[in-house]
Design a protein around this motif. Structure first.
Motif, PDB file in Angstrom:
ATOM      1  N   ARG A 134      44.994  12.852  -1.799  1.00 37.23           N
ATOM      2  CA  ARG A 134      43.682  12.154  -2.178  1.00 37.23           C
ATOM      3  C   ARG A 134      42.710  13.042  -2.032  1.00 37.23           C
ATOM      4  NH1 ARG A 134      44.874   8.487   3.451  1.00 37.23           N
ATOM      5  NH2 ARG A 134      46.268   7.151   2.521  1.00 37.23           N
ATOM      6  N   GLN A 135      42.976  14.294  -3.069  1.00 37.95           N
ATOM      7  CA  GLN A 135      41.868  15.163  -3.554  1.00 37.95           C
ATOM      8  C   GLN A 135      42.175  15.489  -4.852  1.00 37.95           C
ATOM      9  OE1 GLN A 135      43.622  17.148   0.512  1.00 37.95           O
ATOM     10  NE2 GLN A 135      41.904  18.526  -0.195  1.00 37.95           N
ATOM     11  N   PRO A 136      41.630  14.740  -5.859  1.00 41.47           N
ATOM     12  CA  PRO A 136      41.878  14.919  -7.114  1.00 41.47           C
ATOM     13  C   PRO A 136      41.494  16.147  -7.762  1.00 41.47           C
ATOM     14  CG  PRO A 136      40.253  13.026  -6.751  1.00 41.47           C
ATOM     15  CD  PRO A 136      41.037  13.388  -5.297  1.00 41.47           C
ATOM     16  N   ALA A 137      40.345  16.453  -7.388  1.00 37.09           N
ATOM     17  CA  ALA A 137      39.553  17.747  -7.558  1.00 37.09           C
ATOM     18  C   ALA A 137      40.552  19.115  -7.129  1.00 37.09           C
ATOM     19  CB  ALA A 137      38.348  18.253  -7.249  1.00 37.09           C
ATOM     20  N   ALA A 138      41.078  18.944  -6.177  1.00 35.90           N
ATOM     21  CA  ALA A 138      41.909  20.377  -5.908  1.00 35.90           C
ATOM     22  C   ALA A 138      43.167  20.167  -6.583  1.00 35.90           C
ATOM     23  CB  ALA A 138      42.298  20.126  -4.442  1.00 35.90           C
ATOM     24  N   PRO A 152      58.949  20.474  -0.641  1.00 31.71           N
ATOM     25  CA  PRO A 152      58.458  20.868   0.616  1.00 31.71           C
ATOM     26  C   PRO A 152      59.031  22.551   0.779  1.00 31.71           C
ATOM     27  CG  PRO A 152      59.100  18.691   1.111  1.00 31.71           C
ATOM     28  CD  PRO A 152      59.592  19.076  -0.332  1.00 31.71           C
ATOM     29  N   PHE A 153      58.283  23.227   1.278  1.00 27.06           N
ATOM     30  CA  PHE A 153      58.721  24.660   1.500  1.00 27.06           C
ATOM     31  C   PHE A 153      58.351  25.104   3.097  1.00 27.06           C
ATOM     32  CE2 PHE A 153      54.723  24.809   0.118  1.00 27.06           C
ATOM     33  CZ  PHE A 153      53.741  25.363   0.883  1.00 27.06           C
ATOM     34  N   GLY A 154      59.206  25.832   3.495  1.00 27.61           N
ATOM     35  CA  GLY A 154      58.953  26.504   4.706  1.00 27.61           C
ATOM     36  C   GLY A 154      59.106  25.374   5.838  1.00 27.61           C
ATOM     37  N   ASP A 155      58.358  25.056   6.792  1.00 22.05           N
ATOM     38  CA  ASP A 155      58.414  24.470   7.961  1.00 22.05           C
ATOM     39  C   ASP A 155      57.939  22.696   7.453  1.00 22.05           C
ATOM     40  OD1 ASP A 155      59.346  26.114   9.565  1.00 22.05           O
ATOM     41  OD2 ASP A 155      57.530  26.606  10.490  1.00 22.05           O
ATOM     42  N   TYR A 156      57.590  22.536   6.273  1.00 21.31           N
ATOM     43  CA  TYR A 156      56.811  21.424   5.782  1.00 21.31           C
ATOM     44  C   TYR A 156      58.050  20.256   5.699  1.00 21.31           C
ATOM     45  CZ  TYR A 156      52.513  23.361   4.863  1.00 21.31           C
ATOM     46  OH  TYR A 156      51.286  23.961   4.730  1.00 21.31           O
ATOM     47  N   HIS A 157      57.781  19.019   5.631  1.00 27.55           N
ATOM     48  CA  HIS A 157      58.719  18.124   5.635  1.00 27.55           C
ATOM     49  C   HIS A 157      57.999  17.014   4.504  1.00 27.55           C
ATOM     50  CE1 HIS A 157      61.014  19.487   8.880  1.00 27.55           C
ATOM     51  NE2 HIS A 157      59.855  19.398   9.694  1.00 27.55           N
ATOM     52  N   PRO A 158      59.069  16.157   3.837  1.00 24.79           N
ATOM     53  CA  PRO A 158      58.480  15.279   2.891  1.00 24.79           C
ATOM     54  C   PRO A 158      57.486  14.275   3.449  1.00 24.79           C
ATOM     55  CG  PRO A 158      60.903  15.342   2.833  1.00 24.79           C
ATOM     56  CD  PRO A 158      60.407  16.239   3.966  1.00 24.79           C
ATOM     57  N   ASP A 159      56.199  14.080   2.778  1.00 27.73           N
ATOM     58  CA  ASP A 159      54.973  13.467   3.439  1.00 27.73           C
ATOM     59  C   ASP A 159      54.654  12.962   2.312  1.00 27.73           C
ATOM     60  OD1 ASP A 159      52.594  12.529   4.142  1.00 27.73           O
ATOM     61  OD2 ASP A 159      52.421  14.099   5.409  1.00 27.73           O
ATOM     62  N   PRO A 160      54.475  11.357   2.308  1.00 26.60           N
ATOM     63  CA  PRO A 160      53.836  10.864   0.929  1.00 26.60           C
ATOM     64  C   PRO A 160      52.540  11.016   1.011  1.00 26.60           C
ATOM     65  CG  PRO A 160      54.291   9.152   2.836  1.00 26.60           C
ATOM     66  CD  PRO A 160      54.940  10.623   3.198  1.00 26.60           C
ATOM     67  N   LEU A 161      51.872  11.799   1.675  1.00 28.90           N
ATOM     68  CA  LEU A 161      50.271  12.154   1.526  1.00 28.90           C
ATOM     69  C   LEU A 161      50.214  13.388   1.165  1.00 28.90           C
ATOM     70  CD1 LEU A 161      48.836  10.235   4.287  1.00 28.90           C
ATOM     71  CD2 LEU A 161      48.918   9.555   2.212  1.00 28.90           C
ATOM     72  N   SER A 162      51.208  14.303   1.174  1.00 31.20           N
ATOM     73  CA  SER A 162      51.197  15.871   0.771  1.00 31.20           C
ATOM     74  C   SER A 162      51.928  15.986  -0.870  1.00 31.20           C
ATOM     75  CB  SER A 162      52.167  16.509   1.919  1.00 31.20           C
ATOM     76  OG  SER A 162      51.346  16.455   2.819  1.00 31.20           O
ATOM     77  N   LEU A 163      51.509  16.985  -1.414  1.00 31.55           N
ATOM     78  CA  LEU A 163      52.120  17.478  -2.491  1.00 31.55           C
ATOM     79  C   LEU A 163      52.207  18.806  -2.412  1.00 31.55           C
ATOM     80  CD1 LEU A 163      50.030  15.648  -5.293  1.00 31.55           C
ATOM     81  CD2 LEU A 163      52.284  15.006  -4.703  1.00 31.55           C
ATOM     82  N   PHE A 164      52.999  19.728  -2.824  1.00 29.86           N
ATOM     83  CA  PHE A 164      53.634  21.015  -2.748  1.00 29.86           C
ATOM     84  C   PHE A 164      53.767  21.493  -4.070  1.00 29.86           C
ATOM     85  CE2 PHE A 164      55.466  18.252   0.595  1.00 29.86           C
ATOM     86  CZ  PHE A 164      54.881  18.852   1.712  1.00 29.86           C
ATOM     87  N   PHE A 165      53.029  22.901  -4.051  1.00 31.38           N
ATOM     88  CA  PHE A 165      52.852  23.507  -5.475  1.00 31.38           C
ATOM     89  C   PHE A 165      53.552  24.804  -5.276  1.00 31.38           C
ATOM     90  CE2 PHE A 165      50.048  20.238  -5.816  1.00 31.38           C
ATOM     91  CZ  PHE A 165      50.114  19.680  -7.296  1.00 31.38           C
ATOM     92  N   VAL A 166      53.827  25.762  -6.251  1.00 36.75           N
ATOM     93  CA  VAL A 166      54.105  26.938  -6.465  1.00 36.75           C
ATOM     94  C   VAL A 166      53.714  27.578  -7.632  1.00 36.75           C
ATOM     95  CG1 VAL A 166      56.523  26.413  -7.569  1.00 36.75           C
ATOM     96  CG2 VAL A 166      56.255  28.427  -6.096  1.00 36.75           C
ATOM     97  N   LYS A 167      53.483  29.038  -7.385  1.00 37.53           N
ATOM     98  CA  LYS A 167      52.914  29.584  -8.812  1.00 37.53           C
ATOM     99  C   LYS A 167      53.595  31.180  -8.807  1.00 37.53           C
ATOM    100  CE  LYS A 167      49.144  31.330 -11.388  1.00 37.53           C
ATOM    101  NZ  LYS A 167      47.669  31.167 -11.688  1.00 37.53           N
ATOM    102  N   ALA A 168      54.469  31.605  -9.827  1.00 42.63           N
ATOM    103  CA  ALA A 168      54.809  32.881  -9.857  1.00 42.63           C
ATOM    104  C   ALA A 168      53.802  33.690 -10.256  1.00 42.63           C
ATOM    105  CB  ALA A 168      55.889  32.748 -10.909  1.00 42.63           C
ATOM    106  N   LEU A 169      53.677  34.879  -9.648  1.00 42.39           N
ATOM    107  CA  LEU A 169      52.491  35.962  -9.903  1.00 42.39           C
ATOM    108  C   LEU A 169      52.837  37.060 -10.670  1.00 42.39           C
ATOM    109  CD1 LEU A 169      51.050  36.114  -6.608  1.00 42.39           C
ATOM    110  CD2 LEU A 169      50.113  34.687  -8.270  1.00 42.39           C
ATOM    111  N   ALA A 170      53.910  37.088 -11.235  1.00 48.07           N
ATOM    112  CA  ALA A 170      54.585  38.003 -12.073  1.00 48.07           C
ATOM    113  C   ALA A 170      53.956  37.985 -13.415  1.00 48.07           C
ATOM    114  CB  ALA A 170      56.004  37.863 -12.301  1.00 48.07           C
TER     115      ALA A 170
END
Length: 170
Positions: A134-138, A152-170
């Motif tokens: 629910r945070q379109p700007a973010a 999901p990564f780490g201790d997160y579990h699937p959640d219909p209200l959460s989105l998960f992202f990743v970015k390589a810094l190389a």
């Protein structure tokens, strides 16, 4: 009550102190003005999501040795926050927030850039983050900055209200 936000002749927001250079630096999150900024963020997230979908670090966690907490200030006024949480095999972005009166000034993008620079300097190869649906700007900011949606990564579990992202810094 006077608002901290006024409009310039062109209709753009004018934030007290924002006409001065923005300084992003590591600070203690337990300062009164930062606590107030974090409380505003917490209230916003509570209005959008149930408790089980809010994954916020509290002030004591933000003060931990595994966290780097940054503050964006202009004219001495705290306008935004962001943190890196080192989680063993990965680094997570936490507590990204810009004062609503300072939105549209590019502070979120600047904070994100500062966090990426700090993560690289400290040896991180990849950044992870979780944010709400629910945070379109973010969501737009993270996608435009090269973050890709993942599971999901780490201790997160699937959640219909959460989105998960990743970015390589190389």
């Amino acid at each position: 009550m006077e608002s901290d936000l006024s409009l310039s002749r062109g209709g753009s927001p004018v934030v007290p102190g924002a006409s001065r250079p923005v300084i992003i630096a590591a600070e203690d999150p337990a300062q009164p003005d930062i606590l107030a900024l974090l409380a505003t963020a917490d209230a916003y997230y509570r209005a959008l999501y149930p408790p089980e979908s809010n994954h916020l670090l509290d002030v004591e966690a933000l003060r931990g040795s595994d966290v780097r907490f940054l503050v964006a200030r202009a004219g001495g006024r705290a306008l935004g926050t962001g943190a890196l949480a080192w989680r063993g095999a990965f680094v997570e972005i936490k507590r990204m927030w810009v004062d609503p009166a300072a939105r549209g000034l590019g502070l979120g993008r600047r904070m994100l850039g500062a966090l990426e620079t700090l993560a690289r300097a400290e040896g991180a190869a990849v950044l992870h983050l979780e944010t709400g649906v629910r945070q379109p700007a973010a969501l737009a900011l993270y996608r435009s900055a090269g973050f890709a949606q993942t599971g999901p990564f780490g201790d997160y579990h699937p959640d219909p209200l959460s989105l998960f992202f990743v970015k390589a810094l190389a």
